[in-house]
Scaffold this motif. Structure first.
Motif, short mmCIF file in Angstrom:
data_model
loop_
_atom_site.label_atom_id
_atom_site.label_comp_id
_atom_site.label_asym_id
_atom_site.label_seq_id
_atom_site.Cartn_x
_atom_site.Cartn_y
_atom_site.Cartn_z
N PRO A 226 0.83 -1.21 0.00
CA PRO A 226 0.00 0.00 0.00
C PRO A 226 0.86 1.25 0.00
N ALA A 227 0.27 2.38 -0.39
CA ALA A 227 1.03 3.63 -0.48
C ALA A 227 1.27 4.27 0.88
N SER A 228 0.50 3.88 1.89
CA SER A 228 0.64 4.49 3.22
C SER A 228 0.09 3.55 4.28
N ALA A 229 0.37 3.88 5.53
CA ALA A 229 -0.14 3.07 6.63
C ALA A 229 -1.66 3.12 6.69
N ARG A 230 -2.25 4.30 6.40
CA ARG A 230 -3.71 4.39 6.45
C ARG A 230 -4.34 3.58 5.32
N ALA A 231 -3.69 3.56 4.14
CA ALA A 231 -4.21 2.74 3.05
C ALA A 231 -4.14 1.26 3.40
N ALA A 232 -3.06 0.86 4.08
CA ALA A 232 -2.93 -0.53 4.50
C ALA A 232 -4.02 -0.90 5.49
N ALA A 233 -4.31 0.00 6.45
CA ALA A 233 -5.36 -0.27 7.44
C ALA A 233 -6.73 -0.34 6.77
N ALA A 234 -6.99 0.54 5.81
CA ALA A 234 -8.27 0.52 5.11
C ALA A 234 -8.43 -0.75 4.29
N ALA A 235 -7.35 -1.18 3.64
CA ALA A 235 -7.40 -2.41 2.85
C ALA A 235 -7.67 -3.62 3.75
N ARG A 236 -7.05 -3.66 4.93
CA ARG A 236 -7.32 -4.76 5.86
C ARG A 236 -8.80 -4.76 6.27
N MET A 311 -6.99 -3.94 -4.36
CA MET A 311 -6.34 -4.81 -3.38
C MET A 311 -5.03 -5.40 -3.88
N GLY A 312 -4.66 -5.07 -5.12
CA GLY A 312 -3.44 -5.63 -5.70
C GLY A 312 -3.77 -6.75 -6.67
N ASN A 313 -2.79 -7.08 -7.52
CA ASN A 313 -2.91 -8.18 -8.46
C ASN A 313 -4.16 -8.07 -9.34
N GLY A 314 -4.53 -6.84 -9.69
CA GLY A 314 -5.63 -6.64 -10.62
C GLY A 314 -7.01 -6.87 -10.04
#
Length: 342
Positions: A226-236, A311-314
């Motif tokens: 993810p581009a940032s920690a907040r993006a990682a948290a949102a994706a989770r 979420m990645g991988n298309g």
């Protein structure tokens, strides 16, 4: 999202209504065994599914209009409440100021009702004249200042009451819009449900399979960060919502529409997003689809009436349409209008 196909006849025109009714008639005829001899059941089923897709798309657009009107109503409601509180406090202040002036006037009246300056001149204690005159000047200054303050507060109260009146009128219009869009959504969904129920079981199953792709099961997400920690948290958070139902107008935690899911997921990361997909597309920096990273928002259609999270991988996670659950789908399931990095 509602459809993986672009509708050739978007909108709520008379032609659309005729097409919907025609498809329903053909489907009903097929179900009763009265379809034309030349009719191919597969063609009939496909036409019905296309109509359902279009109805879902129109319902989702109406849902986003519903969300926008509902958000505006909430904002107005909060503003009206603040104005009412401020007006009440201002009125209390005016009442106190008037009470203070009334006490001074009463004291003057009780002293004989004559001009205070004349009363000083006739005083039996000439030595205190100057001091008492100075006190009188201070009282007069205080009275003049109090009168000016009252005037300012009253003018502000008048402005606040006028603003509150306008906001209340707009609030009623927003409430009416919410109800109108809700009726539109319900009518579209009811018609789509009726058409689906008219299909044979095999046709309904094929319809679900054609839209779910892999039944919502995630493929490998790869190692893209993810581009940032907040993006990682949102994706989770979005990944944890997979399997929960689509509920129109809902933003969690037990059900979602498309923009409700992305708003809720970012709220878990401590980020406040607007309520609608159209507003969310401008909630950050837009990047090319080729540079999308997990947590980025992917808006669909020219009007951004659907949105998901990359979420990645298309793949994206999104709340697709009524009757389906939050799931993974290919990012290219519909034409992408923008990718936003929050």
């Amino acid at each position: 999202m509602v459809s993986h196909r672009r509708s050739p006849h978007p909108g709520h025109s008379r032609g659309t209504r005729v097409t919907v009714l025609s498809a329903a008639a053909v489907t009903a005829a097929a179900a009763l065994g009265t379809a034309p001899a030349s009719a191919d059941p597969r063609d009939t089923t496909e036409a019905t599914r296309s109509t359902v897709d279009r109805l879902y798309e129109e319902a989702e657009k109406a849902t986003e209009r519903y969300n926008k009107a509902d958000e505006r109503a909430d904002t107005l409601r909060a503003r009206v409440d603040r104005l009412r509180d401020s007006t009440a406090r201002g009125q209390e202040r005016v009442n106190r100021m008037r009470g203070a002036l009334g006490s001074i006037a009463g004291a003057q009246y009780r002293s004989g009702g004559i001009d205070p300056a004349l009363a000083l001149l006739l005083s039996s204690d000439p030595d205190s004249y100057l001091g008492r005159a100075e006190a009188l000047d201070r009282v007069s200054d205080r009275q003049a200042l109090a009168l000016r303050d009252i005037g300012q507060v009253q003018r502000k109260l008048g402005q606040q009451r006028e603003e509150a009146t306008k906001d209340l009128a707009e609030l009623e219009r927003s409430r009416a819009a919410v109800a109108r869009h809700k009726r539109t959504v319900e009518a579209k969904l009811a018609e789509a449900r009726r058409l689906l129920n008219s299909l044979p079981d095999a046709g309904r199953d094929a319809d679900r399979a054609s839209r779910s792709g892999r039944d919502g099961a995630p493929m490998s997400l790869g190692d893209q960060a993810p581009a940032s920690a907040r993006a990682a948290a949102a994706a989770r958070a979005a990944r944890g919502a997979v399997g929960l139902p689509y509920v129109w107008g809902a933003n969690g935690p037990s059900g979602f529409d498309c923009s409700g899911l992305t708003q809720w997921a970012y709220a878990q990361a401590g980020v406040s997003l607007p309520r609608t997909s159209q507003a969310q597309r401008y909630a950050g920096q837009q990047v090319p689809l080729s540079e999308a990273r997990p947590g980025d928002l992917v808006a669909y259609r020219d009007d951004a009436s659907h949105i998901g999270m990359y979420m990645g991988n298309g793949q994206v996670v999104h709340a697709p349409y009524p009757g389906a659950s939050v799931r993974y789908d290919p990012v290219g399931m519909m034409p992408v209008s923008s990718v936003t990095r929050v």
